[in-house]
Write an enzyme that holds these catalytic residues in place. Sequence first.
Site, PDB file in Angstrom:
ATOM      1  N   ASP A 108       0.840  -1.210   0.000  1.00  0.00           N
ATOM      2  CA  ASP A 108       0.000   0.000   0.000  1.00  0.00           C
ATOM      3  C   ASP A 108       0.874   1.258   0.000  1.00  0.00           C
ATOM      4  OD1 ASP A 108      -2.177  -1.714   0.191  1.00  0.00           O
ATOM      5  OD2 ASP A 108      -2.080  -1.713   2.378  1.00  0.00           O
TER       6      ASP A 108
ATOM      7  N   SER B 118       3.734   3.099  10.181  1.00  0.00           N
ATOM      8  CA  SER B 118       5.123   2.879   9.719  1.00  0.00           C
ATOM      9  C   SER B 118       5.442   3.686   8.460  1.00  0.00           C
ATOM     10  CB  SER B 118       5.340   1.384   9.444  1.00  0.00           C
ATOM     11  OG  SER B 118       4.605   0.964   8.308  1.00  0.00           O
TER      12      SER B 118
END
Length: 311
Positions: free
Chosen positions: A255, A294
Amino acid sequence: MAKRPRIAVVGSANIDLTTFAEQFPKPGETIFGHNFDLGFGGKGANQAVAAKLCGADVSMVARVGADLFGPATIENFRKLGIDTTHVRAIEGVSSGVAPIFVEPSGQNRIIVVKGANDKLEPHDVDAAGEILRQADSIVLQCEIPLRTVYHTVQFARNHGIRCILNPAPGQAIDFAAVAGLDYLLPNESEAETITGMAVGDLEASKQCARKLLSSGIRRVIITLGEKGALVSGAEGSEHVPAFSVSTVDTTGAGDAFIGSFAVFLAEGYAESEAVRRANLYAGLSTMSPGTQKSFLSRSRFDQEWATRSKS
Ligand code: RIB
């Protein structure tokens, strides 16, 4: 200053429940995990967040449940500055959730319960038409009904808007319904599922990409994890290697690649340069645990790029 890219994501939002363990349990076995993370996820939401952090104006078209998670998901988008005009909470259905298991190598296994994501219908896409028409790219995945995916591909084609489809999770696709698609962006296992061809090495990936191109898709990018990405079109294929990183959790790396790639492309980078940058953005996201949490800001990415792209 150059115009800020505009990205519209028509897709999913989930809550990720991630367990870190030494190994995956065997059937019938109970084991201890050593860490847990609760965070915002969903392939659509992740791609929207990556695009926003990379500097785009981002609009999300999505459905969440009117439960504990739905309002928090909408608030997360708002805090990040993502337009939520077309994110609605639906009564009587849960938000999308994803129990995720991560082993020490960073490899994951994910089960997605679609919940409210399955309530995003073609007419909801039409209702967002004004916003979608202003986008440089419309980005899609397959955690919403496929009829909505196909309708959005058609919408993008009718309005001359670049359309990027991440066919994840892997499932059978109606190629006629996505003919003329600008970009199909699967990982290796999704490419295998869609084509029925084994994708074990670069040569097999090239053959698989050729099959996808022959169905009328314009460009195919197969992400290959630590091996980088394979970019294919009518002219042939180009392998773009990954950067070396210390991986702890690969969740959301695909993603991160897609959201950042959409932005780099809209900024005017040549396709292979945009892929190279997206490779690094995705790689860096694997260096810390969690999904959206992240992903790097653009300024941190630019610092890393300045150092690593020279070596
Ligand atoms: O690609 C990672 C994502 O897949 C997770 O955030 C999870 O929610 C599933 O959608």
